[in-house]
Design a protein around this motif. Sequence first.
Motif, PDB file in Angstrom:
ATOM      1  N   HIS A  20       6.184   5.767  12.027  1.00 30.20           N
ATOM      2  CA  HIS A  20       6.980   4.960  11.111  1.00 30.20           C
ATOM      3  C   HIS A  20       6.895   5.576   9.718  1.00 30.20           C
ATOM      4  O   HIS A  20       5.832   6.012   9.290  1.00 30.20           O
ATOM      5  N   LEU A  21       8.017   5.558   9.006  1.00 27.94           N
ATOM      6  CA  LEU A  21       8.118   6.214   7.711  1.00 27.94           C
ATOM      7  C   LEU A  21       8.811   5.285   6.722  1.00 27.94           C
ATOM      8  O   LEU A  21       9.901   4.773   7.006  1.00 27.94           O
ATOM      9  N   VAL A  22       8.161   5.033   5.585  1.00 30.61           N
ATOM     10  CA  VAL A  22       8.720   4.202   4.520  1.00 30.61           C
ATOM     11  C   VAL A  22       8.424   4.859   3.179  1.00 30.61           C
ATOM     12  O   VAL A  22       7.746   5.890   3.125  1.00 30.61           O
ATOM     13  N   CYS A  23       8.902   4.243   2.124  1.00 31.71           N
ATOM     14  CA  CYS A  23       8.630   4.760   0.791  1.00 31.71           C
ATOM     15  C   CYS A  23       8.420   3.610  -0.175  1.00 31.71           C
ATOM     16  O   CYS A  23       8.771   2.474   0.097  1.00 31.71           O
ATOM     17  N   CYS A  68       3.461  13.129   3.242  1.00 25.92           N
ATOM     18  CA  CYS A  68       3.268  11.681   3.113  1.00 25.92           C
ATOM     19  C   CYS A  68       1.804  11.340   2.916  1.00 25.92           C
ATOM     20  O   CYS A  68       0.922  12.147   3.204  1.00 25.92           O
ATOM     21  N   THR A  69       1.595  10.113   2.501  1.00 29.69           N
ATOM     22  CA  THR A  69       0.268   9.517   2.580  1.00 29.69           C
ATOM     23  C   THR A  69       0.227   8.805   3.917  1.00 29.69           C
ATOM     24  O   THR A  69       1.082   7.957   4.202  1.00 29.69           O
ATOM     25  N   VAL A  70      -0.734   9.163   4.753  1.00 26.68           N
ATOM     26  CA  VAL A  70      -0.840   8.556   6.080  1.00 26.68           C
ATOM     27  C   VAL A  70      -1.689   7.287   5.943  1.00 26.68           C
ATOM     28  O   VAL A  70      -2.801   7.329   5.414  1.00 26.68           O
ATOM     29  N   VAL A  71      -1.128   6.178   6.389  1.00 26.17           N
ATOM     30  CA  VAL A  71      -1.785   4.875   6.309  1.00 26.17           C
ATOM     31  C   VAL A  71      -1.753   4.222   7.687  1.00 26.17           C
ATOM     32  O   VAL A  71      -1.141   4.735   8.615  1.00 26.17           O
ATOM     33  N   SER A  72      -2.372   3.071   7.795  1.00 24.65           N
ATOM     34  CA  SER A  72      -2.384   2.347   9.067  1.00 24.65           C
ATOM     35  C   SER A  72      -1.032   1.668   9.295  1.00 24.65           C
ATOM     36  O   SER A  72      -0.288   1.409   8.340  1.00 24.65           O
ATOM     37  N   PRO A  73      -0.735   1.340  10.562  1.00 24.97           N
ATOM     38  CA  PRO A  73       0.486   0.575  10.826  1.00 24.97           C
ATOM     39  C   PRO A  73       0.520  -0.751  10.059  1.00 24.97           C
ATOM     40  O   PRO A  73       1.578  -1.196   9.615  1.00 24.97           O
ATOM     41  N   ARG A  74      -0.637  -1.371   9.855  1.00 30.66           N
ATOM     42  CA  ARG A  74      -0.690  -2.622   9.082  1.00 30.66           C
ATOM     43  C   ARG A  74      -0.271  -2.393   7.635  1.00 30.66           C
ATOM     44  O   ARG A  74       0.380  -3.236   7.027  1.00 30.66           O
ATOM     45  N   ASP A  75      -0.663  -1.239   7.083  1.00 26.68           N
ATOM     46  CA  ASP A  75      -0.254  -0.935   5.711  1.00 26.68           C
ATOM     47  C   ASP A  75       1.251  -0.712   5.614  1.00 26.68           C
ATOM     48  O   ASP A  75       1.869  -1.065   4.612  1.00 26.68           O
ATOM     49  N   ILE A  76       1.853  -0.133   6.655  1.00 33.98           N
ATOM     50  CA  ILE A  76       3.312   0.032   6.662  1.00 33.98           C
ATOM     51  C   ILE A  76       3.979  -1.347   6.588  1.00 33.98           C
ATOM     52  O   ILE A  76       4.921  -1.552   5.819  1.00 33.98           O
ATOM     53  N   ILE A  77       3.466  -2.314   7.351  1.00 32.19           N
ATOM     54  CA  ILE A  77       4.004  -3.681   7.320  1.00 32.19           C
ATOM     55  C   ILE A  77       3.811  -4.283   5.930  1.00 32.19           C
ATOM     56  O   ILE A  77       4.713  -4.934   5.400  1.00 32.19           O
ATOM     57  N   LYS A  78       2.658  -4.044   5.315  1.00 29.74           N
ATOM     58  CA  LYS A  78       2.413  -4.564   3.961  1.00 29.74           C
ATOM     59  C   LYS A  78       3.408  -3.976   2.964  1.00 29.74           C
ATOM     60  O   LYS A  78       3.881  -4.678   2.071  1.00 29.74           O
TER      61      LYS A  78
END
Length: 86
Positions: A20-23, A68-78
């Motif tokens: 998953h990719l966001v900004c 990217c900065t790689v984060v947890s899936p939970r952080d993507i939701i946040k």
Amino acid sequence: MESPDTTPVPLTYYCDSMRHLVCVPYTVANLHRMAEELGIKRCWFHNSKDHLHYDIPKRRIAEIQARCTVVSPRDIIKIMKGTFPA
């Protein structure tokens, strides 16, 4: 969103191990701008109600994660909910 001098706001890219990719700043316009900057086609965009994001194409995972900065899936939701720490 652009600043008054029309200089685009810098984007910070985030991804997780699920591709998953966001900004940030997180807006639909910025997601599409991010994809354009990364050379990701619009067909990788997921327009699912409250979880707007791009998926990273499988063959480009290492390349995109390096930008990217790689984060947890939970952080993507946040990030999507606007509750991720700045």
